[in-house]
Design a protein around this motif. Structure first.
Motif, PDB file in Angstrom:
ATOM      1  N   ALA A  35       0.810  -1.221   0.000  1.00 31.26           N
ATOM      2  CA  ALA A  35       0.000   0.000   0.000  1.00 31.26           C
ATOM      3  C   ALA A  35       0.843   1.270   0.000  1.00 31.26           C
ATOM      4  CB  ALA A  35      -0.951  -0.016   1.190  1.00 31.26           C
ATOM      5  N   TYR A  36       1.889   1.314   0.839  1.00 37.04           N
ATOM      6  CA  TYR A  36       2.608   2.600   0.955  1.00 37.04           C
ATOM      7  C   TYR A  36       3.362   2.955  -0.322  1.00 37.04           C
ATOM      8  CZ  TYR A  36       7.380   0.834   1.653  1.00 37.04           C
ATOM      9  OH  TYR A  36       8.619   0.274   1.467  1.00 37.04           O
ATOM     10  N   LYS A  37       3.635   1.929  -1.166  1.00 36.54           N
ATOM     11  CA  LYS A  37       4.278   2.200  -2.462  1.00 36.54           C
ATOM     12  C   LYS A  37       3.231   2.348  -3.566  1.00 36.54           C
ATOM     13  CE  LYS A  37       8.644  -0.234  -1.740  1.00 36.54           C
ATOM     14  NZ  LYS A  37       9.355  -1.498  -2.075  1.00 36.54           N
ATOM     15  N   ASN A  38       1.970   2.268  -3.181  1.00 37.08           N
ATOM     16  CA  ASN A  38       0.881   2.389  -4.144  1.00 37.08           C
ATOM     17  C   ASN A  38       0.935   1.274  -5.198  1.00 37.08           C
ATOM     18  OD1 ASN A  38      -1.442   3.569  -4.980  1.00 37.08           O
ATOM     19  ND2 ASN A  38      -0.534   5.581  -5.358  1.00 37.08           N
ATOM     20  N   GLU A  39       1.342   0.081  -4.800  1.00 35.16           N
ATOM     21  CA  GLU A  39       1.436  -1.030  -5.740  1.00 35.16           C
ATOM     22  C   GLU A  39       0.325  -2.052  -5.472  1.00 35.16           C
ATOM     23  OE1 GLU A  39       6.313  -0.732  -6.154  1.00 35.16           O
ATOM     24  OE2 GLU A  39       5.436  -2.489  -5.175  1.00 35.16           O
ATOM     25  N   GLY A  40      -0.333  -2.467  -6.536  1.00 36.29           N
ATOM     26  CA  GLY A  40      -1.341  -3.526  -6.423  1.00 36.29           C
ATOM     27  C   GLY A  40      -2.686  -3.045  -5.904  1.00 36.29           C
ATOM     28  N   LEU A  41      -2.885  -1.734  -5.835  1.00 39.44           N
ATOM     29  CA  LEU A  41      -4.148  -1.217  -5.282  1.00 39.44           C
ATOM     30  C   LEU A  41      -5.236  -1.011  -6.339  1.00 39.44           C
ATOM     31  CD1 LEU A  41      -2.799   1.343  -2.637  1.00 39.44           C
ATOM     32  CD2 LEU A  41      -3.770  -0.919  -2.223  1.00 39.44           C
ATOM     33  N   GLU A  42      -4.904  -1.300  -7.615  1.00 40.62           N
ATOM     34  CA  GLU A  42      -5.870  -1.050  -8.702  1.00 40.62           C
ATOM     35  C   GLU A  42      -7.231  -1.692  -8.445  1.00 40.62           C
ATOM     36  OE1 GLU A  42      -2.860  -2.453  -9.142  1.00 40.62           O
ATOM     37  OE2 GLU A  42      -1.682  -0.847 -10.036  1.00 40.62           O
ATOM     38  N   PRO A  43      -7.282  -2.952  -7.972  1.00 39.39           N
ATOM     39  CA  PRO A  43      -8.612  -3.557  -7.751  1.00 39.39           C
ATOM     40  C   PRO A  43      -9.447  -2.788  -6.724  1.00 39.39           C
ATOM     41  CG  PRO A  43      -6.895  -5.236  -7.625  1.00 39.39           C
ATOM     42  CD  PRO A  43      -6.207  -3.917  -7.675  1.00 39.39           C
ATOM     43  N   VAL A  44      -8.770  -2.195  -5.740  1.00 37.09           N
ATOM     44  CA  VAL A  44      -9.512  -1.447  -4.715  1.00 37.09           C
ATOM     45  C   VAL A  44      -9.962  -0.103  -5.289  1.00 37.09           C
ATOM     46  CG1 VAL A  44      -9.524  -0.762  -2.291  1.00 37.09           C
ATOM     47  CG2 VAL A  44      -7.898  -2.470  -3.065  1.00 37.09           C
ATOM     48  N   VAL A  45      -9.091   0.507  -6.100  1.00 37.83           N
ATOM     49  CA  VAL A  45      -9.472   1.767  -6.760  1.00 37.83           C
ATOM     50  C   VAL A  45     -10.712   1.517  -7.617  1.00 37.83           C
ATOM     51  CG1 VAL A  45      -8.776   3.477  -8.496  1.00 37.83           C
ATOM     52  CG2 VAL A  45      -7.133   2.728  -6.751  1.00 37.83           C
TER      53      VAL A  45
END
Lengths: 84, 214
Positions: free
Chosen positions: B198-208
Motif C-alpha cells: 500500500a505505501y508504495k501504491n502497488e497492487g491497489l488497482e482492484p480497490v481503486v
C-alpha cells in the motif's frame, strides 16, 4: 474478547423471556454457538457472575453448546434456560 | 422446573440496528464498506492511497474513522480532502451498530455514494459485530504470519475482499503466500484476494476500481 457486550445482551434476553413465562428463578442458560463464535465460556461466566446480581439469574450459570450448523457473522443464540 | 426455549440471536439488538442502517443507506443510494484488519496491517494506508488516486471522485466518498483514542487517522483522511468523522471507542475493541449510526447522523451525506468505515484494528470482535455495511474488506499483511486465517476464521469467512499487504516485505519473512491464499479460499470460496504494497501504491488497482465503480 467481547464477552462483556455479549453477557449484557444475554441478561436482557433472559430477563424478558423469564418475565413472559412467569419464571422468577433461572438456573441454567444454554447458549448455542457456531464453530467460529470467538466467545469463551469461562470468560462469559466471569462477566455473568457480576451482571446477574439482583436479577432472576442470581443462581444461574451459562453453558455453551457448539452447533456447527450456525454460520455467518453472528454465531450466538440464547437457546434455552431452565427455571421455576 | 421448566425449560424455556428461546432461540434468540444474542446480538439481535445490534443486528437489527445494523439492518436499519443498511436499508437507510441503500434507500439513499449509498453503499457502506467495512474496512477490517489487524492493527498495523495497513487499513488506513490502503485507504489513503486509494482515495488519493486520480480515478476517484473524493467528493462522493466519506470516511468514518474508528479508533480507541486519538483522531490521528481522521487527520490523515482530512489531509487528502475526504469528508471524515472520528469515532473514539475509549477502549472498546470494536465498533457496534449504534456507534456507526450516530456517526452517520453527524456526517453530511449530501452527494455521497460510498461511506467507508475504517474499523478498529482487531480480527476477533469486529468480525462478530455487524455495523450495517454492504461489504467487508479485510486487510492482512505479510508481517503477521500466514496462519491468521486459520486462527481468526470468522473474519476471513465473512470478508468479501481480502487484501494481503506488505508484499514487498515477504522475502524477509517466512510468510507462505500460497498457503495463506489456500486457507482463505477454504474458509470462503467466493472471496476476492489481492496482493499489494500500500505505501508504495502497488497492487491497489482492484480497490481503486471497487471504489470508482459504484
Amino acid at each position: 474478547m467481547h464477552e462483556g457486550s455479549v453477557c449484557r445482551e444475554i441478561v436482557d434476553i433472559v430477563t424478558e423471556a423469564a418475565a413472559l413465562n412467569d419464571i422468577t428463578k433461572v438456573y441454567e442458560i444454554v447458549i448455542s454457538v457456531g464453530e467460529y463464535s470467538c466467545v469463551n465460556e469461562s470468560q462469559l461466566n466471569f462477566y455473568f457472575d457480576v451482571m446477574k446480581r439482583d436479577t432472576c439469574m442470581e443462581e444461574a450459570y451459562i453453558r455453551i453448546e457448539k452447533d456447527v450448523s450456525i454460520t455467518g457473522p453472528t454465531q450466538m443464540y440464547v437457546k434455552t434456560f431452565k427455571g421455576e | 422446573m421448566k425449560t424455556i426455549t428461546v432461540n434468540r440471536n444474542v446480538l439481535i439488538k445490534n443486528d437489527e440496528l445494523a439492518q436499519q442502517t443498511r436499508e437507510m443507506l441503500a434507500a439513499k443510494g449509498i453503499r457502506m464498506i467495512n474496512f477490517l484488519g489487524t492493527p498495523g496491517s495497513g487499513k488506513t494506508t490502503v485507504l489513503e492511497n486509494v482515495l488519493a488516486s486520480p480515478e476517484i471522485d473524493k467528493s462522493r466518498i466519506a470516511v468514518i474513522e474508528g479508533d480507541l483514542f486519538t483522531d490521528l487517522d481522521a487527520q490523515r483522511m482530512a489531509e487528502i480532502g475526504v469528508r471524515t468523522i472520528q469515532l473514539n471507542t475509549e477502549g472498546a475493541c470494536h465498533l457496534e451498530a449504534d456507534m456507526v449510526q450516530h456517526g452517520l447522523e453527524e456526517l453530511d451525506l449530501d452527494g455521497i455514494d460510498t461511506v467507508v468505515v475504517d474499523n478498529i484494528g482487531n480480527l476477533v470482535c469486529t468480525a462478530a459485530f455487524q455495523i450495517g455495511a454492504h461489504m467487508r474488506v479485510c486487510v492482512a499483511s505479510t508481517t503477521e504470519g500466514n496462519d491468521k486465517p486459520l486462527k481468526y476464521p470468522n473474519m476471513f469467512a465473512t470478508a468479501n475482499v481480502v487484501l494481503l499487504n506488505k508484499i514487498d516485505l515477504a522475502p524477509y519473512t517466512n510468510f507462505d503466500i500460497d498457503r495463506f491464499i489456500c486457507d482463505v479460499k477454504k474458509l470462503n470460496p467466493d472471496v476476492e484476494i489481492h496482493l499489494c504494497t500500500a505505501y508504495k501504491n502497488e497492487g491497489l488497482e482492484p480497490v481503486v476500481k471497487l471504489f470508482a465503480n459504484k
